[in-house]
Scaffold this motif. Sequence first.
Motif, PDB file in Angstrom:
ATOM      1  N   ARG A   1      28.667 -36.780 -47.315  1.00  0.00           N
ATOM      2  CA  ARG A   1      30.064 -36.437 -47.306  1.00  0.00           C
ATOM      3  C   ARG A   1      30.553 -36.154 -48.575  1.00  0.00           C
ATOM      4  O   ARG A   1      31.161 -34.821 -48.906  1.00  0.00           O
TER       5      ARG A   1
ATOM      6  N   GLY B   1      30.676 -32.772 -48.823  1.00  0.00           N
ATOM      7  CA  GLY B   1      31.778 -32.503 -48.063  1.00  0.00           C
ATOM      8  C   GLY B   1      31.564 -32.331 -46.523  1.00  0.00           C
ATOM      9  O   GLY B   1      32.622 -32.721 -45.958  1.00  0.00           O
TER      10      GLY B   1
ATOM     11  N   LYS C   1      35.357 -36.821 -59.778  1.00  0.00           N
ATOM     12  CA  LYS C   1      34.562 -36.597 -58.379  1.00  0.00           C
ATOM     13  C   LYS C   1      33.201 -35.929 -58.705  1.00  0.00           C
ATOM     14  O   LYS C   1      32.144 -36.550 -58.231  1.00  0.00           O
TER      15      LYS C   1
ATOM     16  N   GLN D   1      29.611 -37.582 -57.868  1.00  0.00           N
ATOM     17  CA  GLN D   1      28.799 -36.767 -56.985  1.00  0.00           C
ATOM     18  C   GLN D   1      27.312 -36.753 -57.522  1.00  0.00           C
ATOM     19  O   GLN D   1      26.285 -37.178 -56.752  1.00  0.00           O
TER      20      GLN D   1
ATOM     21  N   ASN E   1      38.084 -35.062 -47.332  1.00  0.00           N
ATOM     22  CA  ASN E   1      38.100 -35.116 -48.622  1.00  0.00           C
ATOM     23  C   ASN E   1      39.325 -35.830 -49.327  1.00  0.00           C
ATOM     24  O   ASN E   1      39.330 -36.185 -50.186  1.00  0.00           O
TER      25      ASN E   1
ATOM     26  N   ASP F   1      40.062 -40.357 -46.916  1.00  0.00           N
ATOM     27  CA  ASP F   1      38.494 -40.941 -46.994  1.00  0.00           C
ATOM     28  C   ASP F   1      38.254 -42.045 -45.773  1.00  0.00           C
ATOM     29  O   ASP F   1      38.713 -42.990 -45.985  1.00  0.00           O
TER      30      ASP F   1
END
Lengths: 537, 470
Positions: free
Chosen positions: A50, A54, A140, A144, A350, A353
């Motif tokens: 996720r 996403g 972010k 990631q 997003n 959370d």
Amino acid sequence: MKALSILILGFSLSLLFMQTSFSSEVLRSIPVQNGGRIKPLDTLARESVRLIHGKEKYMKKDSSKTVLTWLLVPETWNQTELIRIDNLELKKALQLDESKKFYSLKTLSINPSIQSLLQNLNTKRKKKVKLGAFDQALQKLESQMMTMRSFQTGDIFSIGPQADTDAWASVNRVDPKTQSHFTNLLTALSRHIGSKESKESLKDLDAAALVLKNHIYEQAKKYGKPVNESKIKAEIFFNKYHMFRYAWICYLLALLLVFGFSQTKKEAFRKGFLGLMGFGFLLHLLGFLLRVYISGRAPVSNMYETVLWVPFGTLIFGALVGKWGKNLFAFVGSCVVAVFCLILSDLAPNILDPSIQPLEAVLRSNYWLLTHVLTITISYSAFFLAFILGDFSLYYHLNENKYRKQILDLNLSIYRSLQIGVLLLAVGTVLGGIWADESWGRFWGWDPKETWAFIALMGYLAILHGRLVGMLKTFGMAASSVVAFSLVIMAWYGVNFWLGAGLHSYGFGSGGVEYVSVFVLVHILYVIFVGLYRKLN
Amino acid sequence: MEIDKLPQKFFKFLASIKLAVIILIGLAAISAVGTFYESLYNADYAKQVVYYSFWMFFFQGLLAINLIAVMIDRLPWKKRHTAFLLAHIGIILMLIGSLQTYLYGIDGVMVFPLGSKNRLIYLPQKEISVFSSFDGNKYTELLRKPVDLFKTFRKSDEGLSFKVESGSDLKIKDYYMFAESRPRITSSESKQDGPALRFLIEGSRAKQSAWLQVNKIRPVETKEFGLAQVTLSLNPPKTKLSTNEIFFYPGEDTEKVNYVLSSKVGQSKGSLQIGDKIQTGWMDFNLRLINYKKHAVEKIEFQEIKYPHALSTEAVLVEFRGKDYWIGVDQPLKVFDEDKVTIISYGKQRYDVGFNIQLKSFEVGRYQGTLKAASYSSVVEVDGKETLISMNNPMMKNGLTFYQSSFQEDESGKPTHSILSVNKDPGRFLKYFGSLVTGLGIILLFYFKKFGRVSSKRRKDEKDDDEETT
């Protein structure tokens, strides 16, 4: 009525079977230490996919398998366009193809600008400057990429309980036995994938996963920190059956039925509406109970959880207020609120959370914290109900003479909701003071979160006093309950996502400000429109 | 309008619900502005400008008057007034309680390095102080005065003046609420000060510049860059240089600095002046001398900024013995003359709690496998007795309450300081009691008709609306 029972039954059965797929249950249930707790691989995998992609799944594949293949064939995944970037500015700064949504790790790693951007971000973090939208997007992206790399190196797989510390060792540093079990698992997985996911290979995969799982359980037990298996099971169940999603589907169908009732006045529709709502409520409740069980705390520690909790309260108050007024409005209103909130929580992972995170130290094991947050958030429920009923009432005010009865019914329900809300908000704010006093020795510190709760309280008290002397009649009550809800939105959402300052910085997030502003603005325009319309007629 | 009815009309206005609505909206609006100030600036600034502003006190005062007036207006009280009275009396009690806290409360912070003793807490209020010493051990306090420079300089630019010693005053001439401090190296007139230089190392792979400064206290400074190092020393090199090193030391010439350069190729010597560039022999790196001062001092300069950040500070311009100096918060200024040193400091007011507290141990509980703190606690010793202070488990002593509020850690995550929040709140009882009374009042008002009927003669035009409460 019969038709309806069948509908509900059929629906609940489909719930159980819809998600059945041929994937390894055992694999998912391997315990991993991550984010300050022990969770099943399933959760780690879903959360990571996720974060990076996403969505909870990539190409609808089981995420547990997906993340293991990141380790198995890292080169392939380097080339895969997987990492989602939404921020347009960031895409521009990195000179990426703006028409794309997803980018490969390789493209990003060799990007000429990324290093200097990250260095810049680091300086800002060291200086503790508040990060804007661009920097948050960059942050972010950094996480990631780091998460993906930690899968590729295996560092994220903390599966080795240790004797002398709470921290589990990652698979790269565990004892040879655990390591070989893990290697066997990877081998079985690659055979499984190579054989186009045949049933026999799945059995082997399950067997390999089971060996590893049992070994981890034994190790954990040996070192005196056993893994709670029923929690792991509960979490897998929770991940699998998306209770909150089916709850909103129920609520939405219920709304369709009540629409049918309003058109035909057939009793079956009304009963069906109440039945479906009740069923949705049970799913909603079950979801809550599981989440409380898994996390071991009240479900009001971040924005996501409150967005689930507030409509829960609204449904209860809707039932209370609706019964008193002997009208359906409060029920329908609370159902609309529930659909709205649950869809929001489901579709905006997003921003909201859904992962279960450890709590800040000051929030832990404190009775006052629990009571004050629960009380304040549940007061939002009552105000939300008043807000939606205000919306309905405003609509009826477009033809006041025809809908006199509805307006009066609604007016009483709005008043009742506001009473409940004011009482709870006043008590909750004081409880918050007691909590702050217990934790820091100050009853009131003008922290923005508590200040906005205070502002909302003042606003609603002004409404109740205005009503007392006749300053606000039915239109005034409807309009003010709609407008005053902006104060609640500010206290609930705005402080965390917009103002972004103060002691309550735990639970902070970003995003969605534009949508929320539009929501507020549209309602204010609606109030102005109805007001002007009444003046002109 | 008849004149003799004016007082009565005025009283009716003071007791009116309309005024109440205005006050409620006023309080809400001011508070809302405060939260935006907090977001843009910081909590202290918002308090100074909004929450403790004249208008805030004005509306709270007006609220008290309004509440008292409306209660007088309802005389003689009946049973049905119970809820109304309770709700309103409770709020008056809370207002009195907060005033007590504001006037007589203490809200301070105590910071301990691990293992140390402390008896002072820092208050949010500021003070200016001057000390002098002849020997560096014994200090005499010449001045200690609470100041609120934000207020002082908001009213006028004149500043403040204090008598410190015969013949010279300490003047406070300017003040920045938010400023960034920057160390700047400047030439010094005193031959006692050591040299400083700035260089740039440049190659195809990297580019870096830095200052080096040495003096009697620190005669050598070295900066390392991967495999190479640059050194500045007061004296020529005594030991052998490492393989990739350039070693600077001052010569007779004020414009030129001497160097010894060592690389794989061998050693070389020479001197550089500002702007000169040499090949180092470490891959393709060049070294350029950007600045050189044979006698240099480091001065802190302040630049005013609009919005504060975590590292910004307040800055004060003081004049002492005819000279101007900028000082930051808790960054004392030392002025030397022939026989003594004078220290001028601007910082948080300190408050002596009246007994020593020793921090025996400090513990942080972490969430498993992470550095995130799950709990923290201090064990302190007071009068030979050990007490555990943890979150939500404070220590009471001499009317003060000590709360575990936070801690500091170094880069490796090892805790270095425990931070306690220390409070005295004389308004606590009234605030709690008032909350209870108001809460009870609201419940009675909303849910018990017998005690909660507000008025019997209201709203003829809205009769059909909710008969239950009328």
